[in-house]
Design an enzyme around this catalytic site. Structure first.
Site, PDB file in Angstrom:
ATOM      1  N   THR A  50      -9.766 -15.473 -44.588  1.00  0.00           N
ATOM      2  CA  THR A  50      -8.638 -16.271 -45.092  1.00  0.00           C
ATOM      3  C   THR A  50      -9.054 -17.683 -45.510  1.00  0.00           C
ATOM      4  O   THR A  50      -9.887 -18.309 -44.857  1.00  0.00           O
ATOM      5  CB  THR A  50      -7.555 -16.369 -43.987  1.00  0.00           C
ATOM      6  OG1 THR A  50      -7.237 -15.055 -43.551  1.00  0.00           O
ATOM      7  CG2 THR A  50      -6.315 -17.066 -44.491  1.00  0.00           C
ATOM      8  N   GLU A  51      -8.442 -18.144 -46.607  1.00  0.00           N
ATOM      9  CA  GLU A  51      -8.687 -19.512 -47.083  1.00  0.00           C
ATOM     10  C   GLU A  51      -7.337 -20.177 -47.333  1.00  0.00           C
ATOM     11  O   GLU A  51      -6.317 -19.484 -47.422  1.00  0.00           O
ATOM     12  CB  GLU A  51      -9.492 -19.459 -48.394  1.00  0.00           C
ATOM     13  CG  GLU A  51     -10.852 -18.824 -48.191  1.00  0.00           C
ATOM     14  CD  GLU A  51     -11.744 -18.905 -49.422  1.00  0.00           C
ATOM     15  OE1 GLU A  51     -11.280 -19.396 -50.480  1.00  0.00           O
ATOM     16  OE2 GLU A  51     -12.901 -18.470 -49.308  1.00  0.00           O
ATOM     17  N   ALA A  63      -6.046 -18.368 -50.127  1.00  0.00           N
ATOM     18  CA  ALA A  63      -6.198 -16.903 -50.159  1.00  0.00           C
ATOM     19  C   ALA A  63      -5.939 -16.318 -48.776  1.00  0.00           C
ATOM     20  O   ALA A  63      -6.831 -16.297 -47.928  1.00  0.00           O
ATOM     21  CB  ALA A  63      -7.605 -16.524 -50.638  1.00  0.00           C
ATOM     22  N   SER A 106      -2.961 -13.319 -47.868  1.00  0.00           N
ATOM     23  CA  SER A 106      -2.740 -11.907 -48.226  1.00  0.00           C
ATOM     24  C   SER A 106      -3.564 -11.540 -49.456  1.00  0.00           C
ATOM     25  O   SER A 106      -4.056 -10.418 -49.570  1.00  0.00           O
ATOM     26  CB  SER A 106      -1.258 -11.684 -48.551  1.00  0.00           C
ATOM     27  OG  SER A 106      -0.459 -12.109 -47.486  1.00  0.00           O
ATOM     28  N   ARG A 152      -6.663  -2.832 -38.155  1.00  0.00           N
ATOM     29  CA  ARG A 152      -5.202  -2.645 -38.119  1.00  0.00           C
ATOM     30  C   ARG A 152      -4.785  -1.667 -37.010  1.00  0.00           C
ATOM     31  O   ARG A 152      -3.706  -1.785 -36.450  1.00  0.00           O
ATOM     32  CB  ARG A 152      -4.692  -2.176 -39.485  1.00  0.00           C
ATOM     33  CG  ARG A 152      -4.644  -3.317 -40.460  1.00  0.00           C
ATOM     34  CD  ARG A 152      -4.327  -2.927 -41.882  1.00  0.00           C
ATOM     35  NE  ARG A 152      -4.407  -4.132 -42.708  1.00  0.00           N
ATOM     36  CZ  ARG A 152      -4.413  -4.151 -44.025  1.00  0.00           C
ATOM     37  NH1 ARG A 152      -4.337  -3.022 -44.699  1.00  0.00           N
ATOM     38  NH2 ARG A 152      -4.484  -5.293 -44.684  1.00  0.00           N
ATOM     39  N   GLY A 159      18.719 -12.414 -20.808  1.00  0.00           N
ATOM     40  CA  GLY A 159      19.301 -13.755 -20.836  1.00  0.00           C
ATOM     41  C   GLY A 159      18.376 -14.809 -20.261  1.00  0.00           C
ATOM     42  O   GLY A 159      17.182 -14.832 -20.550  1.00  0.00           O
ATOM     43  N   GLU A 184      -4.031  -9.686 -40.171  1.00  0.00           N
ATOM     44  CA  GLU A 184      -4.606  -8.385 -40.585  1.00  0.00           C
ATOM     45  C   GLU A 184      -3.718  -7.651 -41.589  1.00  0.00           C
ATOM     46  O   GLU A 184      -3.722  -6.424 -41.634  1.00  0.00           O
ATOM     47  CB  GLU A 184      -4.849  -7.480 -39.369  1.00  0.00           C
ATOM     48  CG  GLU A 184      -5.701  -8.092 -38.278  1.00  0.00           C
ATOM     49  CD  GLU A 184      -7.078  -8.456 -38.771  1.00  0.00           C
ATOM     50  OE1 GLU A 184      -7.387  -9.660 -38.786  1.00  0.00           O
ATOM     51  OE2 GLU A 184      -7.839  -7.564 -39.148  1.00  0.00           O
ATOM     52  N   GLY A 185      -2.963  -8.420 -42.380  1.00  0.00           N
ATOM     53  CA  GLY A 185      -2.035  -7.838 -43.366  1.00  0.00           C
ATOM     54  C   GLY A 185      -0.619  -7.978 -42.837  1.00  0.00           C
ATOM     55  O   GLY A 185      -0.270  -7.357 -41.840  1.00  0.00           O
TER      56      GLY A 185
HETATM   57  C1  LIG Z   1      -3.243 -16.645 -35.005  1.00  0.00           C
HETATM   58  C2  LIG Z   1      -3.914 -16.241 -36.281  1.00  0.00           C
HETATM   59  C3  LIG Z   1      -5.254 -15.875 -36.278  1.00  0.00           C
HETATM   60  C4  LIG Z   1      -5.888 -15.495 -37.454  1.00  0.00           C
HETATM   61  N1  LIG Z   1      -7.213 -15.148 -37.431  1.00  0.00           N
HETATM   62  C5  LIG Z   1      -7.869 -14.905 -38.598  1.00  0.00           C
HETATM   63  C6  LIG Z   1      -9.280 -14.666 -38.618  1.00  0.00           C
HETATM   64  O1  LIG Z   1      -9.947 -14.617 -37.581  1.00  0.00           O
HETATM   65  N2  LIG Z   1      -9.875 -14.470 -39.820  1.00  0.00           N
HETATM   66  C7  LIG Z   1      -9.208 -14.519 -40.991  1.00  0.00           C
HETATM   67  O2  LIG Z   1      -9.820 -14.367 -42.042  1.00  0.00           O
HETATM   68  N3  LIG Z   1      -7.859 -14.745 -41.014  1.00  0.00           N
HETATM   69  C8  LIG Z   1      -7.193 -14.942 -39.858  1.00  0.00           C
HETATM   70  N4  LIG Z   1      -5.832 -15.188 -39.854  1.00  0.00           N
HETATM   71  C9  LIG Z   1      -5.141 -15.291 -41.133  1.00  0.00           C
HETATM   72  C10 LIG Z   1      -4.217 -14.132 -41.417  1.00  0.00           C
HETATM   73  O3  LIG Z   1      -4.914 -12.974 -41.668  1.00  0.00           O
HETATM   74  C11 LIG Z   1      -3.322 -14.598 -42.577  1.00  0.00           C
HETATM   75  O4  LIG Z   1      -2.398 -15.506 -42.012  1.00  0.00           O
HETATM   76  C12 LIG Z   1      -2.604 -13.455 -43.260  1.00  0.00           C
HETATM   77  O5  LIG Z   1      -3.500 -12.719 -44.015  1.00  0.00           O
HETATM   78  C13 LIG Z   1      -1.475 -13.950 -44.167  1.00  0.00           C
HETATM   79  O6  LIG Z   1      -1.956 -14.933 -45.047  1.00  0.00           O
HETATM   80  P1  LIG Z   1      -1.181 -16.319 -45.223  1.00  0.00           P
HETATM   81  O7  LIG Z   1      -0.914 -16.860 -43.853  1.00  0.00           O
HETATM   82  O8  LIG Z   1      -1.949 -17.170 -46.161  1.00  0.00           O
HETATM   83  O9  LIG Z   1       0.209 -15.949 -45.837  1.00  0.00           O
HETATM   84  P2  LIG Z   1       0.530 -15.612 -47.367  1.00  0.00           P
HETATM   85  O10 LIG Z   1      -0.456 -14.652 -47.905  1.00  0.00           O
HETATM   86  O11 LIG Z   1       0.698 -16.898 -48.085  1.00  0.00           O
HETATM   87  O12 LIG Z   1       1.915 -14.872 -47.204  1.00  0.00           O
HETATM   88  C14 LIG Z   1       3.113 -15.600 -46.944  1.00  0.00           C
HETATM   89  C15 LIG Z   1       4.266 -14.595 -47.029  1.00  0.00           C
HETATM   90  O13 LIG Z   1       4.322 -14.041 -48.344  1.00  0.00           O
HETATM   91  C16 LIG Z   1       4.273 -12.621 -48.262  1.00  0.00           C
HETATM   92  N5  LIG Z   1       3.492 -12.107 -49.386  1.00  0.00           N
HETATM   93  C17 LIG Z   1       2.280 -12.516 -49.798  1.00  0.00           C
HETATM   94  N6  LIG Z   1       1.881 -11.799 -50.861  1.00  0.00           N
HETATM   95  C18 LIG Z   1       2.855 -10.905 -51.131  1.00  0.00           C
HETATM   96  C19 LIG Z   1       3.033  -9.891 -52.099  1.00  0.00           C
HETATM   97  N7  LIG Z   1       2.116  -9.622 -53.030  1.00  0.00           N
HETATM   98  N8  LIG Z   1       4.186  -9.180 -52.073  1.00  0.00           N
HETATM   99  C20 LIG Z   1       5.135  -9.410 -51.125  1.00  0.00           C
HETATM  100  N9  LIG Z   1       5.030 -10.372 -50.185  1.00  0.00           N
HETATM  101  C21 LIG Z   1       3.902 -11.104 -50.183  1.00  0.00           C
HETATM  102  C22 LIG Z   1       3.604 -12.312 -46.953  1.00  0.00           C
HETATM  103  O14 LIG Z   1       3.997 -11.059 -46.469  1.00  0.00           O
HETATM  104  C23 LIG Z   1       4.121 -13.436 -46.065  1.00  0.00           C
HETATM  105  O15 LIG Z   1       5.390 -13.074 -45.587  1.00  0.00           O
HETATM  106  C24 LIG Z   1      -5.159 -15.495 -38.669  1.00  0.00           C
HETATM  107  C25 LIG Z   1      -3.808 -15.857 -38.666  1.00  0.00           C
HETATM  108  C26 LIG Z   1      -3.178 -16.208 -37.505  1.00  0.00           C
HETATM  109  C27 LIG Z   1      -1.723 -16.554 -37.545  1.00  0.00           C
END
Ligand SMILES: Cc1cc2nc3c(=O)[nH]c(=O)nc-3n(C[C@H](O)[C@H](O)[C@H](O)COP(=O)(O)OP(=O)(O)OC[C@H]3O[C@@H](n4cnc5c(N)ncnc54)[C@H](O)[C@@H]3O)c2cc1C
Length: 373
Positions: free
Chosen positions: A116-117, A120, A122, A238, A330, A352-353
């Site tokens: 994740t970035e 970037a 999802s 997953r 409650g 993880e998605g």
């Molecule tokens: C506690 C924690 C630990 C983590 N650990 C790791 C790690 O070790 N390594 C790592 O790489 N990542 C890690 N992550 C990141 C995690 O995998 C991401 O948060 C996740 O992939 C979602 O990305 P985002 O937060 O940028 O949300 P976004 O991708 O910005 O999504 C925001 C919302 O938009 C929705 N959305 C996005 N795209 C679409 C689409 N095409 N259609 C419909 N809806 C959409 C999503 O469902 C979500 O509801 C971690 C996250 C958390 C919270």
């Protein structure tokens, strides 16, 4: 068709439950959540007692369920130091496995997986971190990763970054590679993230790469295939996230059932009975899909639709169970582990998605299959 687990797995379930009930005392659960600290000494005990068995995938699945059933934050901290190791197991050569996998499996090193970035999440194809190839075959890594589990405590990270230009809008997922980066190398820095909703006992950080030299020996698999490798990894992880969510739902059910056993007025209410029946039924359904998806995966024949169904449905079940149990119990619930479990459960719908991404995967793959039938 046999739906029962082999006796040795039922036995392991009991061993892990006894460990979690002994080691995850209420004050420890609260302490590590409130202080957002990684519980090094609990992890050490878990390793000494051989709680995690990476040599047996079913054993691992059951173990995750039982740890998360008692406390998701502490349970995750025992499991998370291995996060991403499957990439080295599946793609690494003998030297990489000896240097980077074996010490992790022995509990001597902690690792993480950095995909994740800030731009970037999802959209994994949107990764912008860059691996610039040098004349000697090594790479210079620049960029930043966000929400990285174990970010500030890991010895090594498997990193996905762009190793070539984006060929076209349709081929944004091309030209990415996977490398192993040691966090002590010059140019790697981290910022721990505080205040996340749940899983607070786990370490989450931003990781910055500033001109980090990565030797060519640290490339995992083939150059340019990083996106596909990451998707393959998510097909594995997953299943484990689904097991985490089932454990949390089971833990919520335990709390409400315990109250019902002690409090006759509470157990005689129809609302309580409906809640217990509904949560128990959903756990059963989530477990069945997850075990079915796991049985395909563990025979090296993963079914991505089933895997996404398992992750999606189990994650929602975890949230549903903790929320309903909180409502039913409650103030009692708000003052017990349920409050924390509710926050922890929600994270499974994101990482993880996200649930939406799982639904999109299910829809797209199902349609593809139906159209070709
Ligand atoms: C506690 C924690 C630990 C983590 N650990 C790791 C790690 O070790 N390594 C790592 O790489 N990542 C890690 N992550 C990141 C995690 O995998 C991401 O948060 C996740 O992939 C979602 O990305 P985002 O937060 O940028 O949300 P976004 O991708 O910005 O999504 C925001 C919302 O938009 C929705 N959305 C996005 N795209 C679409 C689409 N095409 N259609 C419909 N809806 C959409 C999503 O469902 C979500 O509801 C971690 C996250 C958390 C919270």
């Amino acid at each position: 068709m046999d739906f029962s687990l082999p006796p040795e797995l039922e036995e392991k379930r009991k061993v892990v439950r006894a460990f979690a009930l002994r080691e995850f005392a209420d004050e420890k659960k609260r302490y590590y959540d409130e202080h957002e600290k990684f519980p090094f000494e609990i992890r050490k005990k878990a390793m000494e007692e051989g709680i995690l068995n990476y040599g047996n995938y079913w054993d691992l699945l059951i173990t995750i369920e039982e740890l998360f059933r008692v406390d998701p934050g502490l349970g995750f901290s025992i499991f998370a130091p291995f996060f991403g190791n499957e990439n080295i197991l599946l793609l690494g050569n003998d030297e990489q496995k000896k240097k980077y996998l074996e010490p992790v499996l022995r509990g001597e090193r902690i690792m993480g997986f950095a995909v994740t970035e800030p731009v970037a999440g999802s959209d994994v194809a949107g990764i912008a971190s860059k691996l610039d190839k040098q004349p000697d075959g090594s790479y210079i890594l620049n960029g930043s990763k966000m929400f990285i589990t174990n970010g500030t405590i890991a010895d090594q990270l498997v990193v996905v970054a762009r190793s070539g230009p984006v060929p076209s809008e349709q081929k944004r997922h091309h030209n990415m590679s996977m490398v192993i980066v040691e966090t002590k190398w010059p140019g790697v820095s981290t910022n721990k993230l505080y205040g996340k909703m749940g899983m607070r006992a786990s370490d989450t950080a931003e990781v910055i790469f500033d001109n980090v030299k990565v030797p060519k020996e640290n490339l995992l698999g083939e150059e340019g295939k990083g996106f596909y490798y990451a998707m393959n990894f998510f097909n594995i992880s997953r299943i484990y996230v689904a097991a985490m969510a089932i454990g949390i739902a089971q833990g919520a059910l335990d709390i409400i059932v315990e109250k019902a056993k002690k409090d006759k007025a509470f157990s005689s209410m129809e609302g309580t009975q409906f809640t217990i029946a509904e949560i128990a039924t959903r756990i059963e359904a989530a477990r069945l899909i997850t075990y079915k998806a796991a049985s395909f995966l563990f025979q090296f024949n993963p079914d991505p639709v089933l895997t996404s169904m398992a992750k999606y449905y189990a994650a929602e079940t975890g949230t549903y169970a903790t929320e309903k149990a909180l409502l039913a119990t409650g103030m009692d619930g708000a003052l017990t582990s349920l409050e924390r479990m509710f926050r922890d459960a929600k994270i499974n719908e994101i990482w993880e998605g996200s649930s939406e991404i799982e639904e999109l995967t299910i829809y797209r793959m199902l349609m593809k299959k139906l159209e070709s039938d």
